[in-house]
Design a protein around this motif. Structure first.
Motif, PDB file in Angstrom:
ATOM      1  N   PHE A  34       0.879  -1.142   0.003  1.00 40.74           N
ATOM      2  CA  PHE A  34       0.051   0.158   0.053  1.00 40.74           C
ATOM      3  C   PHE A  34       1.074   1.193   0.098  1.00 40.74           C
ATOM      4  CE2 PHE A  34      -2.134  -3.462   1.945  1.00 40.74           C
ATOM      5  CZ  PHE A  34      -3.352  -3.385   1.253  1.00 40.74           C
ATOM      6  N   PHE A  35       0.368   2.253  -0.630  1.00 38.48           N
ATOM      7  CA  PHE A  35       1.232   3.520  -0.693  1.00 38.48           C
ATOM      8  C   PHE A  35       0.617   4.871  -0.049  1.00 38.48           C
ATOM      9  CE2 PHE A  35       2.382   0.553  -3.890  1.00 38.48           C
ATOM     10  CZ  PHE A  35       3.765   0.236  -4.077  1.00 38.48           C
ATOM     11  N   TYR A  36       1.248   5.582   0.453  1.00 36.52           N
ATOM     12  CA  TYR A  36       0.904   6.896   1.061  1.00 36.52           C
ATOM     13  C   TYR A  36       2.060   8.031   0.653  1.00 36.52           C
ATOM     14  CZ  TYR A  36      -0.406  10.683   4.156  1.00 36.52           C
ATOM     15  OH  TYR A  36      -0.667  11.953   4.460  1.00 36.52           O
ATOM     16  N   MET A  37       1.527   8.699  -0.175  1.00 32.27           N
ATOM     17  CA  MET A  37       2.240   9.867  -0.909  1.00 32.27           C
ATOM     18  C   MET A  37       2.308  11.062  -0.473  1.00 32.27           C
ATOM     19  SD  MET A  37       2.150   8.445  -4.623  1.00 32.27           S
ATOM     20  CE  MET A  37       1.715   6.689  -5.033  1.00 32.27           C
ATOM     21  N   SER A  38       3.495  12.003  -0.355  1.00 26.18           N
ATOM     22  CA  SER A  38       3.710  13.221  -0.130  1.00 26.18           C
ATOM     23  C   SER A  38       4.810  13.788  -0.736  1.00 26.18           C
ATOM     24  CB  SER A  38       3.669  13.326   1.257  1.00 26.18           C
ATOM     25  OG  SER A  38       3.872  14.990   1.695  1.00 26.18           O
ATOM     26  N   LEU A  39       4.611  14.845  -1.446  1.00 23.57           N
ATOM     27  CA  LEU A  39       5.713  15.453  -2.401  1.00 23.57           C
ATOM     28  C   LEU A  39       7.169  15.526  -1.390  1.00 23.57           C
ATOM     29  CD1 LEU A  39       3.789  18.199  -4.341  1.00 23.57           C
ATOM     30  CD2 LEU A  39       4.868  16.177  -5.191  1.00 23.57           C
ATOM     31  N   GLY A  40       8.096  15.255  -1.940  1.00 23.60           N
ATOM     32  CA  GLY A  40       9.459  15.548  -1.028  1.00 23.60           C
ATOM     33  C   GLY A  40       9.374  14.330  -0.249  1.00 23.60           C
ATOM     34  N   ALA A  41       8.477  13.442  -0.017  1.00 16.37           N
ATOM     35  CA  ALA A  41       8.380  12.601   1.185  1.00 16.37           C
ATOM     36  C   ALA A  41       8.465  13.108   2.616  1.00 16.37           C
ATOM     37  CB  ALA A  41       9.453  11.445   1.182  1.00 16.37           C
TER      38      ALA A  41
END
Length: 178
Positions: A34-41
């Motif tokens: 599963f993936f949770y994303m945010s710019l620049g981590a």
């Protein structure tokens, strides 16, 4: 250090969408990914986000949370480019981390080493922060969910742990692909 397969339990990967890591991570994960994303981590842990992730963790039986970024992430490069315009608030966060690098290292001739170390320290900071959150951090600790972080080098197809990067880069000034 590298890993080939995550052999047990479902995994939640925390990544930057600009890294396009989903296919690589799905290949190494023998269970559900599963993936949770945010710019620049650079993740925000507001209460609503924590509650949503808790629901996902419980419903999907997540046993591992893994922060991953490519060393070539555009946000790291942005911080290290003297003439670049800041893109987002990620820039400020990374710039603060960049100031923690030793002076002698800032003058190193190999820019990849600096970016790898910056990415590593950033992920360590994010990993520490998630464990300190009021709701999510408590759940992670209570359920003994493994948290890890890796910096991916796509040319070598190797995942480096922060410890490996610190040891090899700072002590030896070299990052061996092995």
């Amino acid at each position: 250090m590298s890993f080939n397969k995550l052999e047990f339990g479902n995994c939640l990967f925390l990544i930057c969408p600009t890294d396009y890591m989903e296919n690589v991570l799905n290949r190494i994960c023998s269970t559900k990914a599963f993936f949770y994303m945010s710019l620049g981590a650079s993740f925000s842990w507001d209460i609503a986000t924590q509650k949503n992730l808790i629901q996902l963790i419980e419903e999907q039986k997540i046993t591992q949370i893994v922060f991953v970024t490519k060393y070539s992430n555009l946000f790291y490069k942005e911080v290290l480019e003297p003439n670049s315009e800041p893109f987002l608030t990620v820039y400020d966060t990374l710039l603060k981390l960049d100031k923690t690098l030793p002076d002698y290292f800032l003058n190193q001739s190999h820019p990849i080493l600096r970016v790898m170390l910056l990415a590593s320290r950033h992920l360590q900071s994010q990993q520490k922060h998630i464990l300190e959150t009021s709701l999510l951090g408590n759940l992670i600790k209570q359920k003994k969910i493994i948290t890890q972080s890796f910096v991916y080098h796509p040319n070598n197809e190797v995942f480096y742990t922060p410890k490996t990067i610190e040891n090899k880069v700072l002590l030896y000034g070299d990052l061996s692909p092995n």
